[in-house]
Design a protein around this motif. Sequence first.
Motif, PDB file in Angstrom:
ATOM      1  N   VAL A 256       0.845  -1.193   0.000  1.00  0.00           N
ATOM      2  CA  VAL A 256       0.000   0.000   0.000  1.00  0.00           C
ATOM      3  C   VAL A 256       0.877   1.238   0.000  1.00  0.00           C
ATOM      4  CG1 VAL A 256      -1.858   1.202   1.199  1.00  0.00           C
ATOM      5  CG2 VAL A 256      -1.701  -1.299   1.330  1.00  0.00           C
ATOM      6  N   ILE A 257       0.582   2.177  -0.911  1.00  0.00           N
ATOM      7  CA  ILE A 257       1.308   3.445  -0.956  1.00  0.00           C
ATOM      8  C   ILE A 257       0.350   4.574  -0.595  1.00  0.00           C
ATOM      9  CG2 ILE A 257       2.995   2.607  -2.614  1.00  0.00           C
ATOM     10  CD1 ILE A 257       1.447   3.994  -4.834  1.00  0.00           C
ATOM     11  N   ASN A 258       0.914   5.731  -0.338  1.00  0.00           N
ATOM     12  CA  ASN A 258       0.136   6.851   0.190  1.00  0.00           C
ATOM     13  C   ASN A 258      -0.904   7.393  -0.783  1.00  0.00           C
ATOM     14  OD1 ASN A 258       0.635   7.734   2.893  1.00  0.00           O
ATOM     15  ND2 ASN A 258       2.742   8.216   2.290  1.00  0.00           N
ATOM     16  N   SER A 259      -2.024   7.840  -0.208  1.00  0.00           N
ATOM     17  CA  SER A 259      -2.931   8.752  -0.905  1.00  0.00           C
ATOM     18  C   SER A 259      -2.714  10.124  -0.272  1.00  0.00           C
ATOM     19  CB  SER A 259      -4.383   8.290  -0.760  1.00  0.00           C
ATOM     20  OG  SER A 259      -4.774   8.277   0.600  1.00  0.00           O
ATOM     21  N   ALA A 260      -3.588  11.080  -0.576  1.00  0.00           N
ATOM     22  CA  ALA A 260      -3.335  12.456  -0.155  1.00  0.00           C
ATOM     23  C   ALA A 260      -3.619  12.710   1.322  1.00  0.00           C
ATOM     24  CB  ALA A 260      -4.174  13.412  -1.013  1.00  0.00           C
ATOM     25  N   ASP A 261      -4.245  11.773   2.022  1.00  0.00           N
ATOM     26  CA  ASP A 261      -4.519  11.986   3.440  1.00  0.00           C
ATOM     27  C   ASP A 261      -4.092  10.755   4.235  1.00  0.00           C
ATOM     28  OD1 ASP A 261      -6.487  10.079   3.037  1.00  0.00           O
ATOM     29  OD2 ASP A 261      -8.105  11.539   2.930  1.00  0.00           O
ATOM     30  N   HIS A 262      -4.602  10.645   5.469  1.00  0.00           N
ATOM     31  CA  HIS A 262      -4.162   9.567   6.365  1.00  0.00           C
ATOM     32  C   HIS A 262      -4.885   8.253   6.149  1.00  0.00           C
ATOM     33  CE1 HIS A 262      -7.796  11.039   8.557  1.00  0.00           C
ATOM     34  NE2 HIS A 262      -7.910   9.771   8.870  1.00  0.00           N
ATOM     35  N   LYS A 263      -5.844   8.212   5.224  1.00  0.00           N
ATOM     36  CA  LYS A 263      -6.733   7.055   5.105  1.00  0.00           C
ATOM     37  C   LYS A 263      -5.983   5.745   4.880  1.00  0.00           C
ATOM     38  CE  LYS A 263      -9.565   7.153   1.609  1.00  0.00           C
ATOM     39  NZ  LYS A 263     -10.721   7.500   0.759  1.00  0.00           N
ATOM     40  N   LEU A 264      -4.970   5.767   4.020  1.00  0.00           N
ATOM     41  CA  LEU A 264      -4.243   4.526   3.708  1.00  0.00           C
ATOM     42  C   LEU A 264      -3.274   4.141   4.819  1.00  0.00           C
ATOM     43  CD1 LEU A 264      -4.523   2.802   1.080  1.00  0.00           C
ATOM     44  CD2 LEU A 264      -5.491   5.073   0.896  1.00  0.00           C
ATOM     45  N   SER A 265      -2.461   5.102   5.251  1.00  0.00           N
ATOM     46  CA  SER A 265      -1.470   4.782   6.283  1.00  0.00           C
ATOM     47  C   SER A 265      -2.147   4.345   7.578  1.00  0.00           C
ATOM     48  CB  SER A 265      -0.567   5.994   6.536  1.00  0.00           C
ATOM     49  OG  SER A 265      -1.323   7.132   6.910  1.00  0.00           O
ATOM     50  N   SER A 266      -3.295   4.943   7.910  1.00  0.00           N
ATOM     51  CA  SER A 266      -4.024   4.535   9.109  1.00  0.00           C
ATOM     52  C   SER A 266      -4.767   3.225   8.889  1.00  0.00           C
ATOM     53  CB  SER A 266      -5.028   5.626   9.511  1.00  0.00           C
ATOM     54  OG  SER A 266      -4.368   6.818   9.849  1.00  0.00           O
ATOM     55  N   GLY A 267      -5.331   3.053   7.684  1.00  0.00           N
ATOM     56  CA  GLY A 267      -6.118   1.852   7.407  1.00  0.00           C
ATOM     57  C   GLY A 267      -5.306   0.576   7.459  1.00  0.00           C
ATOM     58  N   VAL A 268      -4.047   0.646   7.032  1.00  0.00           N
ATOM     59  CA  VAL A 268      -3.188  -0.538   7.023  1.00  0.00           C
ATOM     60  C   VAL A 268      -2.916  -1.037   8.442  1.00  0.00           C
ATOM     61  CG1 VAL A 268      -0.854  -1.322   6.465  1.00  0.00           C
ATOM     62  CG2 VAL A 268      -2.143  -0.018   4.799  1.00  0.00           C
ATOM     63  N   LYS A 269      -2.975  -0.135   9.411  1.00  0.00           N
ATOM     64  CA  LYS A 269      -2.697  -0.514  10.804  1.00  0.00           C
ATOM     65  C   LYS A 269      -3.726  -1.493  11.366  1.00  0.00           C
ATOM     66  CE  LYS A 269      -0.273   3.808  11.845  1.00  0.00           C
ATOM     67  NZ  LYS A 269      -0.290   5.074  12.621  1.00  0.00           N
ATOM     68  N   TRP A 270      -4.876  -1.622  10.695  1.00  0.00           N
ATOM     69  CA  TRP A 270      -5.884  -2.583  11.137  1.00  0.00           C
ATOM     70  C   TRP A 270      -5.399  -4.023  11.033  1.00  0.00           C
ATOM     71  CZ3 TRP A 270      -9.903  -2.021  14.047  1.00  0.00           C
ATOM     72  CH2 TRP A 270     -10.601  -0.809  14.071  1.00  0.00           C
ATOM     73  N   PHE A 271      -4.511  -4.300  10.102  1.00  0.00           N
ATOM     74  CA  PHE A 271      -4.168  -5.690   9.806  1.00  0.00           C
ATOM     75  C   PHE A 271      -3.153  -6.216  10.817  1.00  0.00           C
ATOM     76  CE2 PHE A 271      -5.916  -3.957   5.958  1.00  0.00           C
ATOM     77  CZ  PHE A 271      -6.685  -5.003   5.454  1.00  0.00           C
ATOM     78  N   PRO A 272      -3.525  -7.244  11.592  1.00  0.00           N
ATOM     79  CA  PRO A 272      -2.661  -7.753  12.665  1.00  0.00           C
ATOM     80  C   PRO A 272      -1.614  -8.732  12.137  1.00  0.00           C
ATOM     81  CG  PRO A 272      -4.701  -8.980  12.644  1.00  0.00           C
ATOM     82  CD  PRO A 272      -4.818  -7.944  11.554  1.00  0.00           C
ATOM     83  N   LYS A 273      -0.830  -9.277  13.051  1.00  0.00           N
ATOM     84  CA  LYS A 273       0.276 -10.163  12.691  1.00  0.00           C
ATOM     85  C   LYS A 273      -0.187 -11.422  11.972  1.00  0.00           C
ATOM     86  CE  LYS A 273       0.293 -12.386  17.256  1.00  0.00           C
ATOM     87  NZ  LYS A 273       1.076 -12.665  18.477  1.00  0.00           N
ATOM     88  N   GLU A 274      -1.478 -11.802  12.156  1.00  0.00           N
ATOM     89  CA  GLU A 274      -1.989 -12.993  11.477  1.00  0.00           C
ATOM     90  C   GLU A 274      -1.910 -12.877   9.955  1.00  0.00           C
ATOM     91  OE1 GLU A 274      -4.213 -12.942  15.438  1.00  0.00           O
ATOM     92  OE2 GLU A 274      -3.356 -11.512  14.027  1.00  0.00           O
ATOM     93  N   PHE A 275      -1.796 -11.657   9.454  1.00  0.00           N
ATOM     94  CA  PHE A 275      -1.723 -11.448   8.002  1.00  0.00           C
ATOM     95  C   PHE A 275      -0.280 -11.494   7.490  1.00  0.00           C
ATOM     96  CE2 PHE A 275      -5.921 -10.153   9.010  1.00  0.00           C
ATOM     97  CZ  PHE A 275      -6.671 -10.310   7.865  1.00  0.00           C
ATOM     98  N   GLY A 276       0.665 -11.636   8.397  1.00  0.00           N
ATOM     99  CA  GLY A 276       2.055 -11.765   7.993  1.00  0.00           C
ATOM    100  C   GLY A 276       2.489 -10.634   7.079  1.00  0.00           C
ATOM    101  N   LEU A 277       3.095 -10.998   5.949  1.00  0.00           N
ATOM    102  CA  LEU A 277       3.564 -10.006   4.975  1.00  0.00           C
ATOM    103  C   LEU A 277       2.546  -9.769   3.860  1.00  0.00           C
ATOM    104  CD1 LEU A 277       7.297 -11.139   4.669  1.00  0.00           C
ATOM    105  CD2 LEU A 277       6.366  -9.257   6.039  1.00  0.00           C
ATOM    106  N   ASN A 278       1.313 -10.229   4.061  1.00  0.00           N
ATOM    107  CA  ASN A 278       0.304 -10.094   3.005  1.00  0.00           C
ATOM    108  C   ASN A 278      -0.206  -8.669   2.840  1.00  0.00           C
ATOM    109  OD1 ASN A 278       0.355 -12.652   2.012  1.00  0.00           O
ATOM    110  ND2 ASN A 278      -1.743 -13.184   2.573  1.00  0.00           N
TER     111      ASN A 278
END
Length: 350
Positions: free
Chosen positions: A285-307
């Motif tokens: 995931v790369i940046n969009s113009a606001d925090h939506k992407l960088s914050s949204g990625v934080k939802w995914f826990p360690k169970e998702f590994g490098l996915n």
Amino acid sequence: MKSELKRLLQLIVIFFKAFFTFKKKVWLFSVPSHPNLGDQAQLMCTEKWIKENYNGYKIIEMEHLLSPFPHFNMKVLALNVDFWQHIILKMVIRKDDVFIGHSGYFFVDHHGGWYSYDYLLRYWTNKFIILPQTVNFYAPVVKQRVSKDFGNKRNLTLLCRDEVSYNNARGMLGTTNLLLYPDIVTSLIGTREYKSLRNGILFCMRDDIEAFYSPADIDGLMQRFGNIRKEKIDTTLHISEKEMKLHRDRLINTMIEKISTFEVVITDRYHGTIFSAIASTPVVVINSADHKLSSGVKWFPKEFGLNVQFASNLEEAFQKVSSILKRKEHLDNPPYFKENYWDKLFERLL
């Protein structure tokens, strides 16, 4: 004139659906009609969640609403569709009906979507659940109005889809019930299995004011990967609203199936990220113009590994994608969000 006539006909249909029923109703407001697959996937998942949790209720969907009263004097109200919309809703909404606000990027200055929910709070006191929103107001005068109209509401629950939004809302809304919740489309992650032969890189990129990188920047990144299979798409389709409505589920499923045929996805679309996770295709995931992407990625826990990984710049994106291509291993994502959030939301609202 055509659009006003269309809205009036829709109101007549809604009147008959809502007035001549003894069932309780769930009113789903601000539903999308435009051909954006992310927004339409939210609607698809919201309808599914309502049917599972409000069994026996009649679902009535409406697009954005506007209050007629601040803008029109009494002489012209009778000619205004918003006025008749208000009259009809006053006639057909009952006190035990439930309001649900569609998810989105409505709680920001330049989007008028939050006006619909403001209008509903002004004239009705029904139980009101607003599904996950990005909250990012910046003008003081707008913040003041939002705080006044949405703050300290006992009948309202607002779901915020990232920590930045949650903290922004908490600073404005007083005792209004707030829940930190992921996008509802995450409820599909881990519920499907794809056996596609995976090959190449898919670029799922937006082309609007929210894009952070220019098309030339993205084209330059694509060229760095050489002759490997590559394709660039967007989750906004160039089709009519009618076609979107008729074939919505098929179009969404086709998009996810397409993603499942690639080894890795690069995206600046939040739903590009979620669609990739549904397909269990690794995504950078790369940046969009606001925090939506960088914050949204934080939802995914360690169970998702490098996915699911975030890259702070295009060079980092190149390195992460290259590493995934070399890894040649596949991990199916778990139903983490369904089990920990969406299966439990209804009981958290009681």
